[in-house]
Design an enzyme around this catalytic site. Structure first.
Site, PDB file in Angstrom:
ATOM      1  N   SER A 171       8.547  -5.002   5.900  1.00 31.03           N
ATOM      2  CA  SER A 171       8.167  -5.982   6.539  1.00 31.03           C
ATOM      3  C   SER A 171       9.074  -7.111   6.648  1.00 31.03           C
ATOM      4  O   SER A 171       8.608  -8.315   6.386  1.00 31.03           O
ATOM      5  CB  SER A 171       6.703  -6.490   6.672  1.00 31.03           C
ATOM      6  N   ASP A 197       6.613  -3.924  10.239  1.00 31.05           N
ATOM      7  CA  ASP A 197       5.174  -3.690  10.288  1.00 31.05           C
ATOM      8  C   ASP A 197       4.947  -4.034  11.833  1.00 31.05           C
ATOM      9  O   ASP A 197       3.832  -3.265  12.237  1.00 31.05           O
ATOM     10  CB  ASP A 197       4.617  -4.781   9.346  1.00 31.05           C
ATOM     11  N   ARG A 213       0.997  -1.089   0.060  1.00 33.39           N
ATOM     12  CA  ARG A 213      -0.039  -0.102   0.054  1.00 33.39           C
ATOM     13  C   ARG A 213       0.741   1.163   0.006  1.00 33.39           C
ATOM     14  O   ARG A 213       1.915   1.333   0.634  1.00 33.39           O
ATOM     15  CB  ARG A 213      -0.849   0.139   1.207  1.00 33.39           C
TER      16      ARG A 213
HETATM   17  C1  0WK Z   1      -1.208  -5.156   7.718  1.00 38.70           C
HETATM   18  C2  0WK Z   1      -0.154  -3.831   7.904  1.00 38.70           C
HETATM   19  C3  0WK Z   1       0.892  -4.627   7.239  1.00 38.70           C
HETATM   20  C4  0WK Z   1       1.362  -6.011   7.657  1.00 38.70           C
HETATM   21  C5  0WK Z   1       0.119  -6.678   7.530  1.00 38.70           C
HETATM   22  C6  0WK Z   1       0.522  -8.265   7.937  1.00 38.70           C
HETATM   23  O1  0WK Z   1      -0.496  -2.960   7.477  1.00 38.70           O
HETATM   24  O2  0WK Z   1       2.094  -3.878   7.525  1.00 38.70           O
HETATM   25  O3  0WK Z   1       2.415  -6.529   6.908  1.00 38.70           O
HETATM   26  O4  0WK Z   1      -1.000  -6.242   8.186  1.00 38.70           O
HETATM   27  O5  0WK Z   1      -0.572  -9.070   7.538  1.00 38.70           O
HETATM   28  P1  0WK Z   1      -0.858  -9.758   6.137  1.00 38.70           P
HETATM   29  O6  0WK Z   1      -1.332  -8.976   5.335  1.00 38.70           O
HETATM   30  O7  0WK Z   1       0.686 -10.513   5.992  1.00 38.70           O
HETATM   31  O8  0WK Z   1      -1.580 -10.918   6.453  1.00 38.70           O
END
Ligand code: 0WK
Ligand code: 0WK
Ligand code: BGC
Length: 932
Positions: free
Chosen positions: A606, A660, A512
């Protein structure tokens, strides 16, 4: 006794209502038609095989059988059987003796067939209403037909028989794997030959029907997937008075004289045990009324049960019917004229016709329900049939079929007579049960690997604790698997942050680009964001693809900037990833009408980065789905800055790079001051927390706290978790992009791999197994998270010397957000393993982008504060402008940055008052180490 079509349609509708009532959790207790779940979830699929024993008790004959199902996959069934009598003293005596008698017959059969040495699974066909909670268990609700053994109703007939068999333990090594009703056995027997068969009907001594119902309609059993066979026990239809309007005086008289008055009223108007008796009662009344036999009444005509269904069937035979009637009446000691015989035949026809009509009405209700369940306009189905009345009565089948087809014209119904009784079907059910049991054992064995004991979880917590200390200590850090990376974030936002910031959020499910507007005072943050895709070839690119089209080997093409790349030229791929990121920023700025804007940027990245400052981060290694070459070991902020420079379209001030977890902690910390931990349970898994500076040996200074990015994903890479790692974990790891790394990666990939191992192709049972496997894997995942987090919060409690710690954990990630049970299990595990910590879990609504912007805002403000400081310094010392930047960059400044993060936590050494924003520029003299 004649029932018009309207009446039959009405009875059909009444029965439909009764079925609905029986299926309802709340209405079942008062329903007369009990709609009993049978735990038979599928009809045979031809994969059944093996040797089974089968007992068939409850019909007119008691049989013991050995059933051999399909050698070498050929769909054939060999059966050897032996009938045994069911004397009244046994079936109406003491229950224990009844089951001992059955066990004796079984032992006799095993001896006769020399099966003593064999351990065989057994399927018990028990043709009475039983409430089942599983296939191999059933509590008898009430005896019906001729049976009335004492002490059996309300007990589990499977354990009664198992106990009785123990008497023969030297001969009998039998496992009762399935208890089935004869209707179910009949349906399964017919379904073995005709897969359309999904209904089983018995019209014999008693009568009953079963059919395949959608699990979603069976409120008495958990689960909505697939179907389950329901034993309707339609014999009890009307026991609540629902059929009083069609019951005759003969039905009431018969019922009063039966073994179970007031019960099985529908059955008593239909089935073979009662049909002959109904005819007798009618003939007796007509004789008494002088309408028959010249009013003569033989003693035989007064004897209950003297006229049997076989007599009725014989009297209705086309040709020999009349002769049979005469013969039977003579046997009954009656002088019958021709007219009497015809009248008697007519009575038989009326009685048996009503029986067929009533059966047809109830069956039509079942067929309509099947058609509606399948949302079909026209249903094609097969009904498996059995029972002496249906088999021996010359007209019965035809009448039944005709009336059914009249009542449900939108159903193509095939009636299939079960040639081998219900026991073949019972053997099928047993075959499926033993297959499922074998799979169950296998599944349990596999899933047991994922069940962690409390001791194991405590072990994980304590091992994590050791690894945390390991990572923090300078000497042990290089070998630590839990990297404990300093983030240079030393405090939580305090609400004074304000301004417009760009933020990038890379590494989770979505990439994003965000614009974050922070208003101080009212603590309001407004965000605009756009999600951009990161193509796999960029995420995992090796640079080959750039040349793929040209066929020039990579090694022979000189390096150049990707923008200038022309076919045949390659570029350091890392650049491609960052050029793609910059491309997205450009699109976003365009989209937001911020072209050429000069905005400070916070970069949520991240992945494990070793940071030297808030805006410096060297990528240690890629994780999750990323593998772009030439990035590991590089400073990601520099790479982004270079990419922005290469594009030469806008300029951004990259102020901070954060993990993150840190962004998530910040986002939540903005709302809750107790939030000092950030947890990601998503594509990847990680956790950060505020650590005492004195414990962070990698960074100078003992004052205050700094956020540590634990990168706990590496926990276990040194083998400390091998005692709980399963072969499936190892397989997933070997198949991953980074084998041997991030070993506690908790994705659901294991589920698919386990299913392949179990050789299951998706059936309804499979979906239940799938669910169970998912449950086991995600439960373990949540528990492991809980153990890791318990180690952290316990450490925080001890470090602060608190008896009890109140702390908030900011959480984000799809696994935590989407999984139905994950968050609950995680929280329960933390409570269990860190009982002296009161942990609040706060879901980050806005993602880590907001947190990154907050960190940027603080960093930006401090940068500003530092500049003003230096200017003031200059004035105070009237220093030359050109030395200004040098002064800013000099080491003490960096210290300035770290310590001054949250005013609330820093005190003026002499004045012991907090340094408030802008105070640096205020009249208060700066601490000595500032005027270094
Ligand atoms: C939303 C956060 C982002 C993080 C993600 C982790 O904004 O920085 O990396 O959550 O969750 P995922 O999308 O890997 O399930
Ligand atoms: C034969 C089946 C048995 C069932 C019987 C019913 O194998 O399970 O109970 O049909 O018919 P009946 O013998 O009561 O007429
Ligand atoms: C029993 C049923 C059985 C039927 C046919 C009824 O009396 O309640 O369980 O299926 O007879 O044998």
């Amino acid at each position: 006794m004649r029932l018009s079509d309207e009446t039959l349609l009405d009875i059909m509708a009444r029965f439909q209502a009764e079925m609905q009532k029986g299926l309802g959790k709340d209405t079942n207790p008062t329903a007369s038609v009990k709609m009993l779940p049978t735990f038979v979830r599928a009809i045979p699929d031809g994969s059944e095989n093996g040797e089974f024993l089968s007992l068939d008790l409850g019909g007119s004959k008691f049989r013991v059988l050995k059933v051999q199902v399909s050698e070498e996959g050929k769909r054939n069934v060999q059966m050897e059987s032996q009938f045994y009598p069911t004397p009244n003293e046994i079936i109406r005596g003491n229950g224990t003796e009844l089951f001992e008698y059955v066990a004796d017959c079984l032992a006799d059969f095993m001896r006769t067939k020399e099966l003593m040495q064999k351990k065989l699974p057994l399927g018990l066909t028990f043709s009475f209403p039983c409430k089942q909670t599983k296939l191999e268990e059933g509590v008898l609700l009430s005896w019906t037909k001729k049976f009335k053994a004492r002490g059996v109703q309300g007990t589990d007939v499977v354990s009664s028989l198992t106990n009785a068999m123990r008497k023969h333990k030297q001969d009998l090594d039998v496992d009762i794997l399935a208890l089935v009703n004869d209707t179910v056995g009949t349906m399964m027997t017919c379904a073995y030959d005709d897969p359309y068969c999904e209904v089983g009907v018995i019209i014999g001594t008693g009568t009953n029907a079963c059919y395949m119902e959608d699990m979603s309609n069976i409120e008495l059993v958990e689960g909505d997937e697939g179907r389950m066979c329901i034993n309707t026990e339609w014999g009890a239809f009307g026991d609540d008075g629902a059929l009083e309007d069609i019951r005759t005086e003969f039905d009431r008289e018969l019922d009063l004289g039966s073994l179970n008055p007031g019960k099985q009223l529908f059955e008593k108007m239909i089935s073979g045990l009662y049909l002959g008796e109904l005819v007798r009662l009618i003939l007796l009344k007509m004789a008494k009324a002088g309408l028959l036999f010249g009013g003569e009444k033989s003693s035989a005509l007064h004897i209950k049960g003297k006229i049997e269904t076989r007599h009725v069937a014989a009297m209705e035979k086309y040709k020999e019917g009349l002769a049979n009637t005469r013969e039977i009446l003579t046997d009954l000691g009656l002088e019958a004229s021709e007219a009497d015989c015809v009248a008697v035949q007519h009575v038989c026809t009326v009685v048996s016709f009503r029986s067929a009509n009533l059966c047809a009405a109830a069956l039509a209700a079942i067929l309509t329900r099947l058609r509606e369940n399948k949302k079909l306009v026209r249903l094609r189905t097969t009904v498996g049939m059995d029972g002496t009345l249906y088999k021996i009565h010359p007209q019965y089948p035809k009448r039944l079929h005709k009336v059914v087809r009249k009542l449900v014209p939108n159903c193509d119904v095939r009636f299939l007579l079960s040639e081998s009784g219900s026991t073949k079907g019972a053997a099928m059910v047993t075959a499926v049960a033993s297959r499922v049991q074998a799979q169950r054992k296998q599944i349990d064995k596999v899933l047991a690997l994922f069940r962690l004991t409390r001791e194991q979880l405590v072990g994980v917590r304590d091992k994590m604790r050791v690894e945390l200390e390991y990572g923090l200590k300078r000497d042990t850090h290089p070998l630590a698997t839990v990297k404990m990376l300093p983030t240079y974030v030393c405090g939580m936002p305090d609400g004074t942050e304000k301004g417009k910031f760009l933020a990038l959020d890379l590494g989770g499910t979505n990439f994003r680009v965000l614009l974050v507007k922070i208003r101080s005072g009212r603590r309001s943050v407004r965000m605009y964001n756009k999600i951009f895709a990161i193509p796999l070839e960029i995420m995992q690119g090796t640079g080959e693809e750039v040349n793929a089209g040209q066929g020039v080997p990579r090694s022979e093409v000189p390096a150049c900037h990707p923008i200038q790349c022309r076919p045949g030229m390659t570029a350091a791929l890392s650049l491609q990833l960052f050029d793609h990121i910059v491309q997205c920023i450009a699109d976003f700025l365009d989209y937001m009408g911020l072209k050429g804007a000069q905005l400070p940027l916070g970069f949520t990245f991240s992945f494990p980065c070793r940071q030297a400052s808030i805006d410096k981060g060297t990528l240690i290694e890629w994780t999750k789905g990323f593998k772009a070459t030439d990035c590991e070991g590089e400073d990601v902020v520099d790479m982004l800055r270079e990419a922005i420079k290469r594009r030469n379209e806008f300029d951004l001030d990259i102020v901070a790079v954060v993990n993150d977890t840190v962004g998530t902690m910040m986002t939540c910390g903005y709302e809750d001051r107790n939030c000092e931990v950030g947890l990601i349970a998503g594509t990847g898994s990680n956790m950060c927390y505020m650590e005492e500076m004195r414990n962070i040996e990698l960074v100078e200074g003992d004052e205050g706290k700094m956020c540590i990015n634990t990168e706990w994903g590496g926990f276990g890479d040194n083998g400390c978790l091998d005692d709980i790692r399963t072969q499936y974990d190892k397989e997933v790891d070997e198949g991953s992009l980074n084998p041997g790394k991030q070993s506690d990666r908790l994705a659901l990939l294991q589920v698919r791999r386990i299913l392949q191992q179990l050789g299951l192709d998706s059936t309804c049972e499979d979906s239940i197994v799938v669910k169970e496997v998912c449950g086991a894997v995600s439960r373990r995942a949540a528990e492991l998270y809980g153990a890791g987090l318990a180690a952290i919060v316990e450490k925080r409690r001890e470090d602060q010397g608190f008896e009890h710690l109140k702390i908030t954990v900011g959480v984000d990630g799809t696994l935590y957000k989407l999984h139905p049970h994950f968050s609950r299990i995680l929280q329960e595990t933390v409570k269990e393993l860190a009982p002296r910590c009161d942990v609040t879990f706060m879901l980050s609504e806005d993602g880590s982008g907001k947190g990154a912007a907050l960190i940027t805002a603080v960093a930006k403000r401090l940068q500003q504060a530092r500049r003003e400081n230096v200017k003031r310094e200059q004035k105070l010392r009237s220093i030359q402008p050109q030395d200004e930047e040098a002064l800013i960059a000099r080491e003490p400044c960096r210290k300035l940055f770290m310590l001054k993060f949250s005013y609330s936590s820093v005190r003026h050494p002499q004045l012991q008052v907090p340094l408030s924003p802008g105070s640096a520029g205020g009249s208060l003299p700066l601490p000595s180490y500032l005027d270094g």
